[in-house]
Design a protein around this motif. Structure first.
Motif, PDB file in Angstrom:
ATOM      1  N   SER A 112       8.612   9.295   8.024  1.00  0.00           N
ATOM      2  CA  SER A 112       7.202   9.129   7.927  1.00  0.00           C
ATOM      3  C   SER A 112       6.905   7.764   8.027  1.00  0.00           C
ATOM      4  O   SER A 112       6.197   7.208   8.738  1.00  0.00           O
ATOM      5  CB  SER A 112       6.700   9.736   6.655  1.00  0.00           C
ATOM      6  N   ALA A 113       7.661   6.866   7.365  1.00  0.00           N
ATOM      7  CA  ALA A 113       7.554   5.320   7.289  1.00  0.00           C
ATOM      8  C   ALA A 113       8.020   4.986   8.785  1.00  0.00           C
ATOM      9  O   ALA A 113       7.256   3.866   9.298  1.00  0.00           O
ATOM     10  CB  ALA A 113       8.683   4.723   6.256  1.00  0.00           C
TER      11      ALA A 113
ATOM     12  N   THR B 245       0.765  -1.054  -0.064  1.00  0.00           N
ATOM     13  CA  THR B 245       0.078   0.089  -0.048  1.00  0.00           C
ATOM     14  C   THR B 245       0.935   1.340  -0.015  1.00  0.00           C
ATOM     15  O   THR B 245       1.934   1.522   0.661  1.00  0.00           O
ATOM     16  CB  THR B 245      -1.002   0.129   1.255  1.00  0.00           C
ATOM     17  N   PHE B 246       0.497   2.387  -0.789  1.00  0.00           N
ATOM     18  CA  PHE B 246       1.012   3.457  -0.805  1.00  0.00           C
ATOM     19  C   PHE B 246       0.837   4.312   0.420  1.00  0.00           C
ATOM     20  O   PHE B 246      -0.379   4.325   0.881  1.00  0.00           O
ATOM     21  CB  PHE B 246       0.988   4.266  -2.425  1.00  0.00           C
ATOM     22  N   HIS B 247       1.811   5.338   0.450  1.00  0.00           N
ATOM     23  CA  HIS B 247       1.389   6.292   1.647  1.00  0.00           C
ATOM     24  C   HIS B 247       2.186   7.628   1.398  1.00  0.00           C
ATOM     25  O   HIS B 247       3.229   7.778   0.914  1.00  0.00           O
ATOM     26  CB  HIS B 247       2.166   5.998   2.983  1.00  0.00           C
ATOM     27  N   ASP B 248       1.374   8.496   0.803  1.00  0.00           N
ATOM     28  CA  ASP B 248       1.620   9.988   0.718  1.00  0.00           C
ATOM     29  C   ASP B 248       2.320  10.744   1.649  1.00  0.00           C
ATOM     30  O   ASP B 248       1.669  10.872   2.944  1.00  0.00           O
ATOM     31  CB  ASP B 248       0.775  10.824  -0.073  1.00  0.00           C
ATOM     32  N   VAL B 249       3.388  11.344   1.325  1.00  0.00           N
ATOM     33  CA  VAL B 249       3.816  12.418   2.448  1.00  0.00           C
ATOM     34  C   VAL B 249       3.954  13.866   1.754  1.00  0.00           C
ATOM     35  O   VAL B 249       4.896  14.096   1.398  1.00  0.00           O
ATOM     36  CB  VAL B 249       5.355  12.033   2.792  1.00  0.00           C
TER      37      VAL B 249
ATOM     38  N   ALA C 212       9.109  -1.331   4.775  1.00  0.00           N
ATOM     39  CA  ALA C 212       8.505  -0.006   3.812  1.00  0.00           C
ATOM     40  C   ALA C 212       9.923  -0.022   2.875  1.00  0.00           C
ATOM     41  O   ALA C 212      10.733  -0.453   3.016  1.00  0.00           O
ATOM     42  CB  ALA C 212       8.687   1.134   4.877  1.00  0.00           C
ATOM     43  N   VAL C 213       9.261   0.388   1.815  1.00  0.00           N
ATOM     44  CA  VAL C 213      10.148   0.749   0.701  1.00  0.00           C
ATOM     45  C   VAL C 213      10.059   2.143   0.188  1.00  0.00           C
ATOM     46  O   VAL C 213       8.902   2.701   0.136  1.00  0.00           O
ATOM     47  CB  VAL C 213       9.879  -0.096  -0.667  1.00  0.00           C
TER      48      VAL C 213
ATOM     49  N   ALA D  40       4.281   0.549   1.925  1.00  0.00           N
ATOM     50  CA  ALA D  40       4.237  -0.592   3.190  1.00  0.00           C
ATOM     51  C   ALA D  40       3.918  -1.896   2.674  1.00  0.00           C
ATOM     52  O   ALA D  40       3.081  -2.008   1.785  1.00  0.00           O
ATOM     53  CB  ALA D  40       3.116   0.078   4.007  1.00  0.00           C
ATOM     54  N   LEU D  41       4.800  -2.745   3.105  1.00  0.00           N
ATOM     55  CA  LEU D  41       4.493  -4.135   2.765  1.00  0.00           C
ATOM     56  C   LEU D  41       3.802  -4.971   3.731  1.00  0.00           C
ATOM     57  O   LEU D  41       3.870  -4.487   4.935  1.00  0.00           O
ATOM     58  CB  LEU D  41       5.699  -4.817   2.256  1.00  0.00           C
TER      59      LEU D  41
END
Length: 289
Positions: free
Chosen positions: A117-118, A58-62, A85-86, A79-80
């Motif tokens: 953030s990750a 899943t993508f997470h925007d910052v 996290a990548v 997020a895996l």
């Protein structure tokens, strides 16, 4: 027949993954019985490649992180399902984000903000892709965003950018955020060392628009950075990401892994595995040049 479609980067004209998809569709239209797996090169968006091949990613925007020239950009991390996290340096510090070249002033600070953030979200380990950097600051900006204090001879913090490292005297790691317990892996596209004729400044910074005079200043700054942090600046790959690999290898004991092999393993899990590089020692909490 099994076909692998793996185009390189297209700079500002097309994303590599989009180009690969287009080529795959065209191939299928004339050879419908062939199997054309799409395998973009490591220099394409690693986040898109991982999201496509790892179920549940899943993508997470910052929003509002610092781009390479200081203008705000929207960062992104992936997020895996296993809690890792990548992060992709090029997504937030890439050359395509620069309005005009600024080899001395470009910074990796935004990369550190995305990493933070990750970590805030509970990432248990990190994979950081280091390719296509507009900055040659040794990862100083990213580490500063994570709590490292880089000071000049008067005790004042340095401004961002690789050019500012020429004034570096002290590095205070007291408030540097620790690496996640699961460790940090750096995905590299080059095996250049940090310093010297084949290092980040002399061999790689001309891609960012650095003149010979700029490269000389960047080399001097990176040498001061290495003198302060210690570690192994001549390690293969330490110059990747404008030297960001060196910074994370020293500060976070990050391991290294070939980026193309990582992509190949995602696309074909039966491909040969490569062992991550050796860990390096961590510098002390307060060190001086």
């Amino acid at each position: 027949m099994r076909i692998v479609i793996s185009p390189g980067a297209f700079n500002r004209t097309s994303r590599s993954l989009c180009a690969a998809d287009s080529l795959a569709r065209d191939w299928a239209s004339v050879q419908p019985l062939d199997e054309p797996p799409v395998a973009p090169t490591f220099t394409s968006s690693i986040l898109d490649v991982v999201a496509r091949t790892v179920p549940g990613a899943t993508f997470h925007d910052v929003p509002g992180v610092s781009g390479p020239d200081g203008r705000p950009v929207t960062g992104r991390w992936l997020a895996l399902p296993d809690g890792s996290a990548v992060v992709d340096l090029a997504q937030v510090v890439g050359l395509s984000l620069m309005l005009e070249p600024d080899a001395l002033g470009a910074s990796t600070r935004g990369l550190g903000q995305v990493i933070a953030s990750a970590l805030d979200a509970g990432a248990t380990s990190l994979t950081i892709a280091l390719s296509g950097s507009a900055s040659t600051d040794g990862g100083a900006g990213a580490l500063s965003a994570l709590g490292l204090r880089l000071l000049d001879e008067t005790g004042e913090p340095l401004v961002d950018g690789g050019g500012a490292l020429a004034r570096l005297v002290f590095a205070d790691m007291t408030d540097l955020r620790p690496a996640p317990l699961g460790g940090v892996t750096l995905l590299l596209d080059v095996d250049n060392p940090l310093l010297g004729l084949h290092g980040a400044a002399n061999a790689l910074s001309p891609r960012t628009g650095a003149s010979p005079a700029d490269a000389a200043r960047l080399e001097y700054g990176l040498s001061r950075f290495a003198g302060v942090l210690g570690g192994t600046p001549d390690a293969p790959g330490a110059g990747a990401g404008g030297g960001a690999a060196y910074g994370f290898m020293v500060a976070w004991q990050a391991r290294t892994f070939p980026g193309p092999a990582y992509v190949a393993r995602l696309v074909d899990p039966t491909s040969a595995h490569h062992r991550p590089g050796r860990r390096t020692s961590v510098a002390g909490a307060l060190v001086a040049a």
